[in-house]
Design a protein around this motif. Sequence first.
Motif, PDB file in Angstrom:
ATOM      1  N   ALA A 247       0.485   5.440  -4.834  1.00  0.00           N
ATOM      2  CA  ALA A 247       1.495   6.188  -4.083  1.00  0.00           C
ATOM      3  C   ALA A 247       2.400   5.257  -3.313  1.00  0.00           C
ATOM      4  CB  ALA A 247       0.812   7.181  -3.143  1.00  0.00           C
ATOM      5  N   ALA A 248       2.963   4.235  -3.963  1.00  0.00           N
ATOM      6  CA  ALA A 248       3.883   3.326  -3.289  1.00  0.00           C
ATOM      7  C   ALA A 248       5.156   4.070  -2.904  1.00  0.00           C
ATOM      8  CB  ALA A 248       4.215   2.152  -4.197  1.00  0.00           C
TER       9      ALA A 248
ATOM     10  N   PRO B 280       8.529   5.350  -3.002  1.00  0.00           N
ATOM     11  CA  PRO B 280       9.363   5.348  -4.219  1.00  0.00           C
ATOM     12  C   PRO B 280      10.721   4.675  -4.036  1.00  0.00           C
ATOM     13  CG  PRO B 280       9.165   7.568  -3.292  1.00  0.00           C
ATOM     14  CD  PRO B 280       8.195   6.713  -2.564  1.00  0.00           C
ATOM     15  N   GLU B 281      11.441   4.966  -2.937  1.00  0.00           N
ATOM     16  CA  GLU B 281      12.769   4.371  -2.748  1.00  0.00           C
ATOM     17  C   GLU B 281      12.672   2.857  -2.550  1.00  0.00           C
ATOM     18  OE1 GLU B 281      12.861   8.641  -1.685  1.00  0.00           O
ATOM     19  OE2 GLU B 281      11.638   6.941  -1.024  1.00  0.00           O
ATOM     20  N   ALA B 282      11.689   2.421  -1.783  1.00  0.00           N
ATOM     21  CA  ALA B 282      11.521   0.982  -1.563  1.00  0.00           C
ATOM     22  C   ALA B 282      11.143   0.284  -2.863  1.00  0.00           C
ATOM     23  CB  ALA B 282      10.454   0.740  -0.500  1.00  0.00           C
ATOM     24  N   LEU B 283      10.306   0.919  -3.665  1.00  0.00           N
ATOM     25  CA  LEU B 283       9.905   0.324  -4.938  1.00  0.00           C
ATOM     26  C   LEU B 283      11.106   0.203  -5.872  1.00  0.00           C
ATOM     27  CD1 LEU B 283       7.527  -0.745  -6.573  1.00  0.00           C
ATOM     28  CD2 LEU B 283       7.085   1.595  -7.351  1.00  0.00           C
ATOM     29  N   ALA B 284      11.965   1.225  -5.866  1.00  0.00           N
ATOM     30  CA  ALA B 284      13.168   1.172  -6.702  1.00  0.00           C
ATOM     31  C   ALA B 284      14.094   0.054  -6.251  1.00  0.00           C
ATOM     32  CB  ALA B 284      13.888   2.524  -6.655  1.00  0.00           C
ATOM     33  N   ALA B 285      14.258  -0.108  -4.947  1.00  0.00           N
ATOM     34  CA  ALA B 285      15.113  -1.183  -4.429  1.00  0.00           C
ATOM     35  C   ALA B 285      14.549  -2.548  -4.801  1.00  0.00           C
ATOM     36  CB  ALA B 285      15.242  -1.049  -2.912  1.00  0.00           C
ATOM     37  N   PHE B 286      13.252  -2.662  -4.753  1.00  0.00           N
ATOM     38  CA  PHE B 286      12.591  -3.930  -5.095  1.00  0.00           C
ATOM     39  C   PHE B 286      12.827  -4.260  -6.568  1.00  0.00           C
ATOM     40  CE2 PHE B 286       8.744  -6.074  -6.697  1.00  0.00           C
ATOM     41  CZ  PHE B 286       8.750  -7.217  -5.902  1.00  0.00           C
ATOM     42  N   ARG B 287      12.634  -3.284  -7.432  1.00  0.00           N
ATOM     43  CA  ARG B 287      12.821  -3.509  -8.871  1.00  0.00           C
ATOM     44  C   ARG B 287      14.285  -3.797  -9.192  1.00  0.00           C
ATOM     45  NH1 ARG B 287       8.676   1.345 -10.592  1.00  0.00           N
ATOM     46  NH2 ARG B 287       6.839   0.012 -10.987  1.00  0.00           N
ATOM     47  N   ALA B 288      15.202  -3.193  -8.442  1.00  0.00           N
ATOM     48  CA  ALA B 288      16.627  -3.417  -8.676  1.00  0.00           C
ATOM     49  C   ALA B 288      17.031  -4.864  -8.423  1.00  0.00           C
ATOM     50  CB  ALA B 288      17.451  -2.481  -7.800  1.00  0.00           C
ATOM     51  N   GLN B 289      16.263  -5.580  -7.609  1.00  0.00           N
ATOM     52  CA  GLN B 289      16.529  -6.997  -7.339  1.00  0.00           C
ATOM     53  C   GLN B 289      15.735  -7.919  -8.257  1.00  0.00           C
ATOM     54  OE1 GLN B 289      18.922  -8.098  -5.370  1.00  0.00           O
ATOM     55  NE2 GLN B 289      19.442  -5.955  -4.875  1.00  0.00           N
ATOM     56  N   GLY B 290      15.160  -7.352  -9.301  1.00  0.00           N
ATOM     57  CA  GLY B 290      14.428  -8.160 -10.272  1.00  0.00           C
ATOM     58  C   GLY B 290      12.966  -8.352  -9.954  1.00  0.00           C
TER      59      GLY B 290
ATOM     60  N   GLY C 283       0.822  -1.193   0.000  1.00  0.00           N
ATOM     61  CA  GLY C 283       0.000   0.000   0.000  1.00  0.00           C
ATOM     62  C   GLY C 283       0.860   1.249   0.000  1.00  0.00           C
ATOM     63  N   SER C 284       0.237   2.377   0.238  1.00  0.00           N
ATOM     64  CA  SER C 284       0.975   3.634   0.273  1.00  0.00           C
ATOM     65  C   SER C 284       1.684   3.778   1.610  1.00  0.00           C
ATOM     66  CB  SER C 284       0.014   4.809   0.069  1.00  0.00           C
ATOM     67  OG  SER C 284      -0.951   4.830   1.103  1.00  0.00           O
ATOM     68  N   GLY C 285       2.691   4.616   1.639  1.00  0.00           N
ATOM     69  CA  GLY C 285       3.321   4.952   2.904  1.00  0.00           C
ATOM     70  C   GLY C 285       4.346   3.942   3.370  1.00  0.00           C
ATOM     71  N   ASN C 286       4.703   4.072   4.656  1.00  0.00           N
ATOM     72  CA  ASN C 286       5.824   3.322   5.209  1.00  0.00           C
ATOM     73  C   ASN C 286       5.571   1.835   5.326  1.00  0.00           C
ATOM     74  OD1 ASN C 286       7.217   5.710   5.430  1.00  0.00           O
ATOM     75  ND2 ASN C 286       6.725   6.015   7.595  1.00  0.00           N
ATOM     76  N   ASN C 287       4.324   1.426   5.563  1.00  0.00           N
ATOM     77  CA  ASN C 287       4.059  -0.003   5.706  1.00  0.00           C
ATOM     78  C   ASN C 287       4.354  -0.739   4.405  1.00  0.00           C
ATOM     79  OD1 ASN C 287       3.217  -1.392   8.089  1.00  0.00           O
ATOM     80  ND2 ASN C 287       1.494  -2.199   6.927  1.00  0.00           N
ATOM     81  N   GLY C 288       3.901  -0.175   3.297  1.00  0.00           N
ATOM     82  CA  GLY C 288       4.219  -0.760   2.007  1.00  0.00           C
ATOM     83  C   GLY C 288       5.703  -0.721   1.731  1.00  0.00           C
ATOM     84  N   GLY C 289       6.380   0.360   2.181  1.00  0.00           N
ATOM     85  CA  GLY C 289       7.829   0.440   2.003  1.00  0.00           C
ATOM     86  C   GLY C 289       8.560  -0.644   2.757  1.00  0.00           C
ATOM     87  N   ASP C 290       8.154  -0.893   3.998  1.00  0.00           N
ATOM     88  CA  ASP C 290       8.764  -1.978   4.781  1.00  0.00           C
ATOM     89  C   ASP C 290       8.649  -3.305   4.035  1.00  0.00           C
ATOM     90  OD1 ASP C 290       9.262  -0.180   6.874  1.00  0.00           O
ATOM     91  OD2 ASP C 290       7.363  -0.634   7.863  1.00  0.00           O
TER      92      ASP C 290
END
Length: 510
Positions: free
Chosen positions: A89-90, A92-102, A59-66
């Motif tokens: 509104a995921a 952004p930094e966590a989503l980028a890190a996730f995509r960077a790992q495939g 989801g949006s915010g920190n919980n989704g980022g975790d």
Amino acid sequence: MIRAYTGTAVRRSEAPLLAAGRGGELMQRAAYGLYAAAAASLTARRGRIYGSSVTVLAGSGNNGGDALYAAARLARRGAAATAVLTSAAAHPEALAAFRAQGGKTLALTESNAAAVSGAALAADAVLDGVLGTGGSGGLRGPARILAEALNTARLQGKAPLVVACDLPSGVDADSGRVAGTCLQADLTVTFGAVKTGLLAGPGAAAAGEIRCIDIGLGPHLGTPDAYRLQAEDLAGLLPVPTPADQKYSRGVLGVAAGSETYPGAALMAAGAALATGVGMLRYLGPATVARLINLAHPEAVCSSDAVADIHVQAWVAGPGAGKDEDQRRRARDAMASGLPAVIDADAIGVVAPGLHPAVILTPHAGELTALLRSLGEDADRAEIEADPIRYARLAAARTGATVLLKGWATLAAAPTGELYSQAEATPWLATAGSGDTLSGILGALLATDRTPDSERGPGHYARLAAAAAHLHGRAGTLAAADGPVQPSLLEPRIRAIVANLTKQSHRKFK
């Protein structure tokens, strides 16, 4: 002892750290803890992480980022990871890190909810990061469709491992209420502190196993909102005789329970009390019930006296009293005696305001409904089961007594607000006679209590009530290993649990 805090208190404790620019540090600690717990559970279930499939509900915010950061670490170890974005509104930094790992991503919509549900059901694990402590209300829209599909599969034994991030999405962090749909979890990895909503009502049922990750909030949390006793907390509350003791100093319990209609309640309460450990048990009630008690427990002293005629340290009154007016009168007299007293079952119907914290009422939700209505409070059983913390505290405040509200998670509320929650029990204990054994255990703890008077604040009796619930739950769980639980056969299990918890003290006097 587990200390729990409201979501509001946890967010307040985070504020100074966030203001100091440490938000990223808190997220990485939380994400690593979530990853480690999910990895251990996934390995235990599947054997390894490499080659597994993981779905992240972000989801949006920190919980989704975790959740995204945790999934990125799982992907780094060879898991195939897909992020289902429930919000545009995921993080952004966590989503980028996730995509960077495939990691692959897709947006959840009404049109693809059914297909996404099917893919999630095929995964080995699902990380639930849809809603956090700031969420309100149940899941809605396509997230609700996905949660309902996973919940249905769980009932059928076909669901993947579901790991909740901080708390199951849809659960109120402060109360455990669920307004609509929540996603049931096998494991909840909560951050900074256990949330009160994980210990009560539907939230407790949805949480599964709870693990708390320390992210550095301790100095800022303040006073806990609720507590849960663990095994190591019970040793000092259990009756252990010393060489100087005799039967009277060990504690005498009076039991005014049972009737000609319901004699079994008295036998189970008396048996459970003796198994927990009292120096003497005195039974008051009909002669026909007394004869049965003496056949099963010849050490019990039985009579048809009045409460004022005998000397005890505590009372159990009400189980199986039915319409027996003599037993109802004894229950009223026990409440008025000034002594600690367990008031259960039929005796709850004669409760009135003006009691003291050492009187412990032990209703289930239906009995609490009737009690609150008799006090002029608008309540119904469904509402009490949905928000048990509110109503347990309300009943304690209105009566002045301690309230032990039985349920999936049993709550002990002091009239001054202290709250304990115990969830050691098995669903097999939901059977006739179970409450009678709980009353006997609690009565024994009251009669043998050696806590100095200066330390017996209102919360003390809530703690003793929680200890009784813990013992009762563990005894039932032990019995359930052999099949359906029969409360009349719980005595040896109770005795075994008490012996195990007090074994250090037993060694001391050998």
